[in-house]
Scaffold this motif. Structure first.
Motif, PDB file in Angstrom:
ATOM      1  N   THR A 164       0.743  -1.237   0.151  1.00 22.70           N
ATOM      2  CA  THR A 164       0.111  -0.014  -0.190  1.00 22.70           C
ATOM      3  C   THR A 164       0.779   1.312  -0.011  1.00 22.70           C
ATOM      4  O   THR A 164       0.476   2.264  -0.636  1.00 22.70           O
ATOM      5  N   ASP A 165       2.062   1.248   0.728  1.00 21.31           N
ATOM      6  CA  ASP A 165       2.901   2.302   0.891  1.00 21.31           C
ATOM      7  C   ASP A 165       3.459   2.629  -0.544  1.00 21.31           C
ATOM      8  O   ASP A 165       3.441   3.703  -0.756  1.00 21.31           O
ATOM      9  N   LEU A 166       4.098   1.731  -1.122  1.00 16.12           N
ATOM     10  CA  LEU A 166       4.580   1.556  -2.395  1.00 16.12           C
ATOM     11  C   LEU A 166       3.564   2.272  -3.371  1.00 16.12           C
ATOM     12  O   LEU A 166       3.803   3.064  -4.226  1.00 16.12           O
ATOM     13  N   LYS A 167       2.251   1.688  -3.559  1.00 16.13           N
ATOM     14  CA  LYS A 167       1.288   2.272  -4.542  1.00 16.13           C
ATOM     15  C   LYS A 167       0.945   3.763  -4.277  1.00 16.13           C
ATOM     16  O   LYS A 167       1.205   4.524  -5.213  1.00 16.13           O
ATOM     17  N   ALA A 168       0.908   4.008  -3.032  1.00 17.42           N
ATOM     18  CA  ALA A 168       0.654   5.417  -2.900  1.00 17.42           C
ATOM     19  C   ALA A 168       1.752   6.383  -2.972  1.00 17.42           C
ATOM     20  O   ALA A 168       1.594   7.580  -3.359  1.00 17.42           O
ATOM     21  N   GLY A 169       3.016   5.671  -2.563  1.00 16.57           N
ATOM     22  CA  GLY A 169       4.173   6.602  -2.970  1.00 16.57           C
ATOM     23  C   GLY A 169       4.343   7.084  -4.327  1.00 16.57           C
ATOM     24  O   GLY A 169       4.780   8.162  -4.696  1.00 16.57           O
ATOM     25  N   PHE A 170       4.341   6.050  -5.109  1.00 20.09           N
ATOM     26  CA  PHE A 170       4.579   6.255  -6.607  1.00 20.09           C
ATOM     27  C   PHE A 170       3.618   7.147  -7.470  1.00 20.09           C
ATOM     28  O   PHE A 170       3.749   7.786  -8.247  1.00 20.09           O
ATOM     29  N   ALA A 171       2.349   6.892  -6.824  1.00 19.76           N
ATOM     30  CA  ALA A 171       1.221   7.913  -7.161  1.00 19.76           C
ATOM     31  C   ALA A 171       1.425   9.190  -6.950  1.00 19.76           C
ATOM     32  O   ALA A 171       1.488  10.077  -7.974  1.00 19.76           O
ATOM     33  N   LYS A 172       1.886   9.724  -5.787  1.00 21.80           N
ATOM     34  CA  LYS A 172       2.254  10.886  -5.201  1.00 21.80           C
ATOM     35  C   LYS A 172       3.529  11.424  -6.100  1.00 21.80           C
ATOM     36  O   LYS A 172       3.549  12.777  -6.506  1.00 21.80           O
ATOM     37  N   ALA A 173       4.556  10.605  -6.124  1.00 24.32           N
ATOM     38  CA  ALA A 173       5.858  10.990  -6.880  1.00 24.32           C
ATOM     39  C   ALA A 173       5.368  11.366  -8.345  1.00 24.32           C
ATOM     40  O   ALA A 173       5.859  12.283  -8.775  1.00 24.32           O
ATOM     41  N   ALA A 174       4.620  10.593  -9.103  1.00 25.63           N
ATOM     42  CA  ALA A 174       4.073  10.823 -10.369  1.00 25.63           C
ATOM     43  C   ALA A 174       3.278  12.453 -10.436  1.00 25.63           C
ATOM     44  O   ALA A 174       3.520  12.939 -11.465  1.00 25.63           O
ATOM     45  N   GLU A 175       2.483  12.484  -9.508  1.00 24.73           N
ATOM     46  CA  GLU A 175       1.819  13.553  -9.307  1.00 24.73           C
ATOM     47  C   GLU A 175       2.625  14.778  -9.330  1.00 24.73           C
ATOM     48  O   GLU A 175       2.541  15.862  -9.764  1.00 24.73           O
ATOM     49  N   ASN A 176       3.646  14.656  -8.230  1.00 25.14           N
ATOM     50  CA  ASN A 176       4.609  15.928  -8.208  1.00 25.14           C
ATOM     51  C   ASN A 176       5.522  16.010  -9.419  1.00 25.14           C
ATOM     52  O   ASN A 176       5.945  17.212  -9.829  1.00 25.14           O
ATOM     53  N   LEU A 177       5.936  15.056  -9.968  1.00 27.33           N
ATOM     54  CA  LEU A 177       6.734  15.043 -11.273  1.00 27.33           C
ATOM     55  C   LEU A 177       5.832  15.807 -12.542  1.00 27.33           C
ATOM     56  O   LEU A 177       6.343  16.615 -13.324  1.00 27.33           O
ATOM     57  N   GLU A 178       4.775  15.318 -12.357  1.00 24.44           N
ATOM     58  CA  GLU A 178       3.558  16.145 -13.568  1.00 24.44           C
ATOM     59  C   GLU A 178       3.390  17.620 -13.142  1.00 24.44           C
ATOM     60  O   GLU A 178       3.626  18.601 -14.192  1.00 24.44           O
ATOM     61  N   THR A 179       3.602  18.155 -12.072  1.00 23.89           N
ATOM     62  CA  THR A 179       3.409  19.381 -11.629  1.00 23.89           C
ATOM     63  C   THR A 179       4.751  19.816 -11.718  1.00 23.89           C
ATOM     64  O   THR A 179       4.552  21.336 -12.529  1.00 23.89           O
ATOM     65  N   LYS A 239      -4.327   3.157   6.238  1.00 22.10           N
ATOM     66  CA  LYS A 239      -4.444   4.733   6.323  1.00 22.10           C
ATOM     67  C   LYS A 239      -2.894   5.262   6.801  1.00 22.10           C
ATOM     68  O   LYS A 239      -2.271   6.212   6.152  1.00 22.10           O
ATOM     69  N   LYS A 240      -2.497   4.421   7.627  1.00 19.44           N
ATOM     70  CA  LYS A 240      -0.930   4.807   7.861  1.00 19.44           C
ATOM     71  C   LYS A 240       0.236   4.927   6.695  1.00 19.44           C
ATOM     72  O   LYS A 240       1.088   5.532   6.629  1.00 19.44           O
ATOM     73  N   ALA A 241      -0.120   3.924   5.624  1.00 21.95           N
ATOM     74  CA  ALA A 241       0.597   3.636   4.641  1.00 21.95           C
ATOM     75  C   ALA A 241       0.384   4.851   3.347  1.00 21.95           C
ATOM     76  O   ALA A 241       1.186   5.255   2.960  1.00 21.95           O
TER      77      ALA A 241
END
Length: 566
Positions: free
Chosen positions: A111-126, A388-390
């Motif tokens: 769960t942590d990896l899935k959320a982390g990579f999604a957030k990283a991709a969002e930051n990169l797009e920004t 939630k924690k992840a």
């Protein structure tokens, strides 16, 4: 596949007695602890027991069953059946805990990896959009933000390797003692040791000094090898059957005394007279000048519930900064006392682990006292905080203290234990859209803040009331209903669409506190939908964490080139 246990089943201490009667008898598990006089046998057997326990755990990992361990250890280590049975039971319990812990850790990392990579991709797009459209605001701290994303990706890749290693390993690992003390041997002087022998003495002491025996109600003393008897007044005794391997030194039996007072004394007397099994653990506490303690686990009669929904319900909403409580009457309206709303609030405690736990217990005691005065159940959210924690570590830091400080888990455990002791039922309900429903329906109507409004929704949900869309809001959110048939179905689907619209509008949390802001955001979303416009663009979604974004030669695979002077 085993059926997943509910949160109430995990936290409750009440179980059905195995005793065959016309009506089922319910019992409550309790713990009783007291100091016990010292005897050198406790030291020797405590160290030996822990050594045998580690061997038993290794055998369980090799696939040897609990019954075979019990049979073989009697002859192999020259001990009685009672001690072998306790060792096998204890080892199986540790083995099950390690297995569950490994499964939970794998789920957490995924769960942590899935959320982390999604957030990283969002930051990169920004960052990419800001680079294509340069302005003072878009380029402010650009290099720093890009390096932050790069650091985040490297950390996620390390976690990916950790997840792969964890899945490939079959052996379960445990540090008997503590990791901190184990690592201290490599830095002796920094940890207050002059030589390795001093550290080794503490290490052996930490790994020993503890033994355990399973209770049995049908035998004298309610335990096969550590029998409990009442002597006089507040004095009890434990008669320990010495293992055969130590009988030449200490004899066949050792009797030690301890003191139990007040309510715990009456509970223990009831358990002894009712032939309830008494499981005994005798251990040493290193941080209190090494005194020895005895801990007894047994059963007493469960307190029948005095709470009932006809008296209303207390609703609890746990936030990052406070614990909020409201009392809702059986007619689903807010209760008033002398013209004032029945509302309570406590700040989330801070401090050391012990201080936080003590303050949480005080808050829980007050909540149960309120429930006892109204004789009504207590409703709380049934949240799975493992996910939630992840995920939240990659978004807002507002809830970090609540999650990492284990406050929510401790609060729920303390609440159930205390409430069952006083006959108050605790009800866990689905937390879906409680904040949005509370802000849209009840915040302005009753003059509540968002926390009290959410707590009111939880209490109403526990009383069995559904949350329909307010008639005054139907024209604004009518676009959410795709067909006339949708009006007849459960309103949860409609509230889900409202939550989705609010997310698409990127409405911040503090803006959702105002009902007018929420309605304005919904109106804008409806207008966009009617005009055929798409909602504000969201961050790019990553379908799988198995293909992370990787930096290579100042470029990001799958992304546009970034400045090379970062």
């Amino acid at each position: 596949m085993a059926k997943k246990r509910s949160l109430k089943a995990k936290l409750t201490r009440i179980s059905r007695s195995k005793q065959k009667t016309d009506k089922p008898i319910y019992q409550r598990l309790i713990g009783i602890e007291s100091k016990i006089e010292y005897h050198p046998f406790l030291e020797d057997w405590g160290n030996q027991y822990q050594s045998l326990l580690r061997s038993a755990l290794n055998d369980r990992q090799k696939g040897i069953s609990e019954i075979n361990i019990e049979k073989s250890y009697q002859k192999k280590y020259n001990i009685q059946w009672g001690w072998a049975d306790s060792l096998a039971t204890n080892a199986s319990s540790v083995f099950d805990q390690l297995t569950t812990g490994k499964e939970n850790q794998i789920s957490f990392l995924e769960t942590d990896l899935k959320a982390g990579f999604a957030k990283a991709a969002e930051n990169l797009e920004t960052l990419e959009n800001g680079y294509k459209n340069p302005s003072q605001q878009n380029l402010r701290n650009f290099n720093k933000k890009l390096l932050g994303v790069k650091s985040k990706l490297k950390r996620l890749q390390r976690k990916q390797q950790q997840l792969l290693k964890l899945k490939q390993e079959e052996r379960l690992h445990i540090c008997w003692g503590s990791k901190k003390l184990f690592k201290a041997q490599y830095n002796l002087e920094e940890n207050g040791y002059s030589n390795h022998e001093e550290w080794l003495e503490d290490w052996r002491k930490k790994r020993g000094g503890n033994f355990y025996s399973v209770g049995k109600g049908s035998v004298n003393g309610n335990n096969p090898v550590t029998k409990i008897h009442h002597k006089q007044d507040d004095i009890f005794s434990v008669t320990i059957t010495v293992p055969r391997c130590y009988q030449e030194i200490y004899g066949q039996k050792i009797t030690l005394e301890f003191e139990i007072t007040k309510q715990r004394k009456h509970d223990l007397l009831y358990a002894l007279e009712s032939n309830k099994p008494v499981t005994v653990q005798i251990f040493r506490r290193e941080h209190k000048d090494n005194p020895w303690y005895i801990h007894l686990s047994t059963y007493v009669q469960a307190v029948p519930y005095i709470s009932h929904k006809r008296n209303g319900c207390l609703g609890i909403d746990l936030n990052a900064e406070s614990i909020d409580l409201v009392y809702v009457k059986k007619d689903r309206n807010l209760h008033h006392t002398d013209g004032k709303k029945t509302l309570f609030s406590w700040e989330i405690p801070t401090g050391t682990t012990g201080q936080v736990e003590a303050k949480l217990r005080d808050i829980v005691a007050e909540i149960v006292r309120i429930g006892e005065s109204y004789q009504c159940p207590i409703a709380c959210e049934d949240l799975d905080f493992s996910k939630k924690k992840a995920t939240l570590r990659h978004s807002s830091k507002k809830y970090n203290r609540m999650f990492s400080g284990f406050i929510y888990d401790k609060f729920r455990a303390f609440l159930v234990a205390r409430a069952e002791k006083y006959g108050i039922e605790v009800i866990f309900k689905n937390p879906f859209a409680t904040s949005v429903i509370g802000m849209v329906k009840y915040m302005a109507k009753y003059g509540l803040n968002s926390a009290y409004a959410a707590a009111m929704v939880i209490a109403r949900r526990a009383l069995g009331f559904s949350e329909r869309i307010p008639r005054s809001k139907e024209p604004i959110i009518g676009v959410c209903i795709s067909s006339p048939e949708d009006k007849e179905v459960q309103s949860w689907g409609q509230w889900g669409k409202i939550c989705k619209l609010l997310r698409e509008q990127k409405l911040s949390r503090h803006q959702m506190f105002e009902s007018a802001k929420v309605l304005e955001a919904l109106h804008d979303a409806v207008s966009r939908t009617r005009m055929g416009k798409s909602p504000p663009r969201q961050g790019r979604k990553v379908k799988s964490a198995s293909k992370p974004v990787v930096f290579s030669n100042s470029k990001i695979q799958g992304e546009s080139p970034m400045p090379q002077n970062c």
